[in-house]
Design a protein around this motif. Structure first.
Motif, PDB file in Angstrom:
ATOM      1  N   LEU A 229      49.385  38.558  40.366  1.00  0.00           N
ATOM      2  CA  LEU A 229      48.827  39.923  39.987  1.00  0.00           C
ATOM      3  C   LEU A 229      47.473  39.882  39.933  1.00  0.00           C
ATOM      4  CD1 LEU A 229      49.583  42.665  38.879  1.00  0.00           C
ATOM      5  CD2 LEU A 229      49.252  41.860  36.677  1.00  0.00           C
ATOM      6  N   ASN A 230      46.711  40.901  40.513  1.00  0.00           N
ATOM      7  CA  ASN A 230      45.391  40.749  40.617  1.00  0.00           C
ATOM      8  C   ASN A 230      44.618  42.356  39.895  1.00  0.00           C
ATOM      9  OD1 ASN A 230      45.383  42.766  42.609  1.00  0.00           O
ATOM     10  ND2 ASN A 230      44.939  41.707  44.241  1.00  0.00           N
ATOM     11  N   ILE A 231      43.343  42.134  40.161  1.00  0.00           N
ATOM     12  CA  ILE A 231      42.647  43.573  40.027  1.00  0.00           C
ATOM     13  C   ILE A 231      41.560  43.631  40.933  1.00  0.00           C
ATOM     14  CG2 ILE A 231      40.919  44.471  38.654  1.00  0.00           C
ATOM     15  CD1 ILE A 231      41.951  43.488  35.977  1.00  0.00           C
ATOM     16  N   ASN A 232      41.433  44.659  41.970  1.00  0.00           N
ATOM     17  CA  ASN A 232      40.526  44.864  42.874  1.00  0.00           C
ATOM     18  C   ASN A 232      39.514  45.793  42.224  1.00  0.00           C
ATOM     19  OD1 ASN A 232      42.196  43.464  45.351  1.00  0.00           O
ATOM     20  ND2 ASN A 232      43.690  45.185  44.387  1.00  0.00           N
ATOM     21  N   TRP A 233      38.178  45.513  42.809  1.00  0.00           N
ATOM     22  CA  TRP A 233      37.162  46.317  42.412  1.00  0.00           C
ATOM     23  C   TRP A 233      35.978  46.255  43.575  1.00  0.00           C
ATOM     24  CZ3 TRP A 233      37.272  41.509  40.506  1.00  0.00           C
ATOM     25  CH2 TRP A 233      36.062  40.725  40.466  1.00  0.00           C
ATOM     26  N   ASN A 234      35.108  47.306  43.667  1.00  0.00           N
ATOM     27  CA  ASN A 234      34.262  47.499  44.645  1.00  0.00           C
ATOM     28  C   ASN A 234      32.949  46.687  44.108  1.00  0.00           C
ATOM     29  OD1 ASN A 234      35.117  50.872  44.671  1.00  0.00           O
ATOM     30  ND2 ASN A 234      34.831  49.524  46.712  1.00  0.00           N
ATOM     31  N   ARG A 235      32.742  45.548  44.868  1.00  0.00           N
ATOM     32  CA  ARG A 235      31.847  44.607  44.630  1.00  0.00           C
ATOM     33  C   ARG A 235      30.486  45.038  44.047  1.00  0.00           C
ATOM     34  NH1 ARG A 235      30.593  42.718  49.808  1.00  0.00           N
ATOM     35  NH2 ARG A 235      32.884  42.095  49.935  1.00  0.00           N
ATOM     36  N   GLY A 236      30.010  46.102  44.782  1.00  0.00           N
ATOM     37  CA  GLY A 236      28.690  46.584  43.987  1.00  0.00           C
ATOM     38  C   GLY A 236      28.695  47.272  42.561  1.00  0.00           C
ATOM     39  N   ALA A 237      30.055  47.542  42.111  1.00  0.00           N
ATOM     40  CA  ALA A 237      30.111  48.349  40.840  1.00  0.00           C
ATOM     41  C   ALA A 237      29.976  47.287  39.593  1.00  0.00           C
ATOM     42  CB  ALA A 237      31.472  49.006  40.826  1.00  0.00           C
ATOM     43  N   MET A 238      30.328  46.108  39.828  1.00  0.00           N
ATOM     44  CA  MET A 238      30.513  45.082  38.777  1.00  0.00           C
ATOM     45  C   MET A 238      30.394  43.972  39.137  1.00  0.00           C
ATOM     46  SD  MET A 238      33.717  45.203  35.921  1.00  0.00           S
ATOM     47  CE  MET A 238      33.724  46.934  35.996  1.00  0.00           C
ATOM     48  N   THR A 239      29.827  42.757  38.525  1.00  0.00           N
ATOM     49  CA  THR A 239      29.889  41.319  38.804  1.00  0.00           C
ATOM     50  C   THR A 239      31.261  40.799  38.337  1.00  0.00           C
ATOM     51  OG1 THR A 239      28.964  40.590  36.650  1.00  0.00           O
ATOM     52  CG2 THR A 239      27.615  41.243  38.329  1.00  0.00           C
ATOM     53  N   GLU A 240      31.554  39.641  38.785  1.00  0.00           N
ATOM     54  CA  GLU A 240      32.612  38.731  38.519  1.00  0.00           C
ATOM     55  C   GLU A 240      32.506  38.622  36.886  1.00  0.00           C
ATOM     56  OE1 GLU A 240      34.138  34.309  38.436  1.00  0.00           O
ATOM     57  OE2 GLU A 240      32.627  34.713  40.137  1.00  0.00           O
ATOM     58  N   GLN A 241      31.533  38.142  36.531  1.00  0.00           N
ATOM     59  CA  GLN A 241      31.315  37.812  35.044  1.00  0.00           C
ATOM     60  C   GLN A 241      31.726  39.131  34.170  1.00  0.00           C
ATOM     61  OE1 GLN A 241      29.219  37.125  37.490  1.00  0.00           O
ATOM     62  NE2 GLN A 241      29.598  34.821  37.539  1.00  0.00           N
ATOM     63  N   GLU A 242      31.305  40.165  34.653  1.00  0.00           N
ATOM     64  CA  GLU A 242      31.486  41.358  33.962  1.00  0.00           C
ATOM     65  C   GLU A 242      33.144  41.776  33.913  1.00  0.00           C
ATOM     66  OE1 GLU A 242      29.642  45.897  33.291  1.00  0.00           O
ATOM     67  OE2 GLU A 242      29.135  44.666  35.047  1.00  0.00           O
ATOM     68  N   MET A 243      33.564  41.799  35.190  1.00  0.00           N
ATOM     69  CA  MET A 243      35.072  41.947  35.008  1.00  0.00           C
ATOM     70  C   MET A 243      35.845  40.941  34.326  1.00  0.00           C
ATOM     71  SD  MET A 243      37.685  43.505  36.370  1.00  0.00           S
ATOM     72  CE  MET A 243      36.951  44.658  37.771  1.00  0.00           C
ATOM     73  N   VAL A 244      35.359  39.950  34.431  1.00  0.00           N
ATOM     74  CA  VAL A 244      36.263  38.927  33.585  1.00  0.00           C
ATOM     75  C   VAL A 244      36.083  39.136  32.082  1.00  0.00           C
ATOM     76  CG1 VAL A 244      36.114  36.442  32.971  1.00  0.00           C
ATOM     77  CG2 VAL A 244      36.339  37.141  35.249  1.00  0.00           C
ATOM     78  N   ARG A 245      34.918  39.577  31.619  1.00  0.00           N
ATOM     79  CA  ARG A 245      34.654  39.607  30.138  1.00  0.00           C
ATOM     80  C   ARG A 245      35.417  40.905  29.953  1.00  0.00           C
ATOM     81  NH1 ARG A 245      31.175  43.047  27.726  1.00  0.00           N
ATOM     82  NH2 ARG A 245      30.075  43.308  29.615  1.00  0.00           N
ATOM     83  N   ARG A 246      35.445  41.953  30.587  1.00  0.00           N
ATOM     84  CA  ARG A 246      36.100  43.277  30.386  1.00  0.00           C
ATOM     85  C   ARG A 246      37.694  43.120  30.329  1.00  0.00           C
ATOM     86  NH1 ARG A 246      32.408  48.311  32.461  1.00  0.00           N
ATOM     87  NH2 ARG A 246      30.683  47.808  31.624  1.00  0.00           N
ATOM     88  N   HIS A 247      38.140  42.578  31.477  1.00  0.00           N
ATOM     89  CA  HIS A 247      39.524  42.844  31.801  1.00  0.00           C
ATOM     90  C   HIS A 247      40.183  41.492  31.844  1.00  0.00           C
ATOM     91  CE1 HIS A 247      38.026  47.017  31.974  1.00  0.00           C
ATOM     92  NE2 HIS A 247      37.383  46.727  32.986  1.00  0.00           N
ATOM     93  N   LEU A 248      40.211  40.581  32.157  1.00  0.00           N
ATOM     94  CA  LEU A 248      40.674  39.364  32.213  1.00  0.00           C
ATOM     95  C   LEU A 248      42.008  39.285  31.297  1.00  0.00           C
ATOM     96  CD1 LEU A 248      41.571  36.822  34.035  1.00  0.00           C
ATOM     97  CD2 LEU A 248      39.832  35.564  32.349  1.00  0.00           C
ATOM     98  N   THR A 249      41.615  39.475  29.944  1.00  0.00           N
ATOM     99  CA  THR A 249      42.645  39.215  28.945  1.00  0.00           C
ATOM    100  C   THR A 249      43.733  40.424  29.295  1.00  0.00           C
ATOM    101  OG1 THR A 249      41.093  38.660  27.231  1.00  0.00           O
ATOM    102  CG2 THR A 249      43.118  39.863  26.503  1.00  0.00           C
TER     103      THR A 249
END
Length: 285
Positions: A229-249
């Protein structure tokens, strides 16, 4: 557009055999399908060649094969998994807003197949083909998550097969020979990313920059890995670190929920044409 007559006839033979649990003779199949003897013999030879039909040495009757039954069960299991996972993907999309994909791997494929997606539910624009697409095994976040959850022997088998396949992404990334280091990194942080050399492009298609990034986790139940299972996002909208902090859980929680529900129905053991259950060594971070 015209239909392919030989395919229609082959399905007529398979349907006739499906209605004859004790098997059928050539005479019986001729009567039930209306096909001529020579046509029927050619079709049966072809179906035996692809292991969809077998001829018993005991009574010389034709029967559908175990492989065909397993394939049918696998298709049903995949559709059941898609139905089961859809509410989880919708809920995850409502939480994170970016779309997610549920992908599965079968047999010795050198790709992951997107089985279900919340792409249409997301309010964000993600440039990707809609539908059940295939994504490269070695380059995608989904493929990396899946491989990272396997034991070393099975993973090496699939990596070798992918390197020797026709997909340009697998060939290019496989030449780097960095899978062992990537697996260690994935297991340490608890999620997978795309390979740095993979910027987009469909399986067996030309490379292109689709401006996307993804994080992915494996679907594991009772020691078996059967998808991601993944999450896709536009690269320019958010960094990996921000995506992980917000949504990995939330991603992990959805993956765990899907895996548990699939396990309760035995889907983790039935999925698509696997000649062996994929043993998982995934322990998470």
């Amino acid at each position: 557009m015209k239909t392919i007559r030989s395919v229609e006839r082959a399905f007529a033979v398979l349907q006739a055999l499906g209605e004859a649990p004790q098997g059928a003779t050539l005479v019986q199949l001729t009567a039930s399908t209306g096909l001529s003897g020579p046509t029927l013999l050619r079709l049966l030879k072809t179906l035996i060649g692809v292991e969809a039909v077998r001829r018993s040495t005991t009574d010389q009757r034709y029967r559908t094969s175990v492989r065909l039954h397993a394939l049918g069960q696998a298709v049903i299991a995949a559709e059941q998994l898609a139905d089961l996972a859809a509410p989880w993907l919708d809920s995850l999309c409502q939480q994170v807003e970016w779309p997610s994909d549920l992908a599965i791997h079968t047999g010795d494929d050198d790709f992951m197949r997107v089985l279900e997606s919340s792409l249409r539910q997301s309010r964000f624009y993600v440039r990707r083909t809609k539908g059940r697409v295939r994504v490269t095994l070695l380059g995608s976040a989904a493929g990396t998550a899946f491989l990272s959850a396997l034991d070393a022997t099975r993973r090496q088998e699939l990596v070798r097969a992918a390197r020797q396949g026709r997909d340009v992404h697998n060939t290019r990334i496989g030449a780097v020979e960095d899978m062992a280091a990537r697996v260690r990194a994935v297991r340490a942080r608890g999620y997978a990313l795309r390979h740095p050399l993979y910027r987009g492009g469909s399986f067996d298609g030309r490379a292109r920059d689709d401006a996307l990034e993804a994080i992915a986790v494996p679907l594991v139940h009772a020691g078996q890995v059967f998808g991601t299972l993944n999450i896709n996002w536009n690269r320019g909208a958010m960094t990996e670190q921000e995506m992980v902090r917000r949504h990995l859980t939330a991603l992990r929680a959805a993956a765990a929920g899907i895996a548990k529900a699939a396990g309760q129905q035995g889907l983790h053991l039935e999925l698509a044409s696997q000649r062996q259950a994929e043993q998982s060594v995934w322990r998470g971070p």
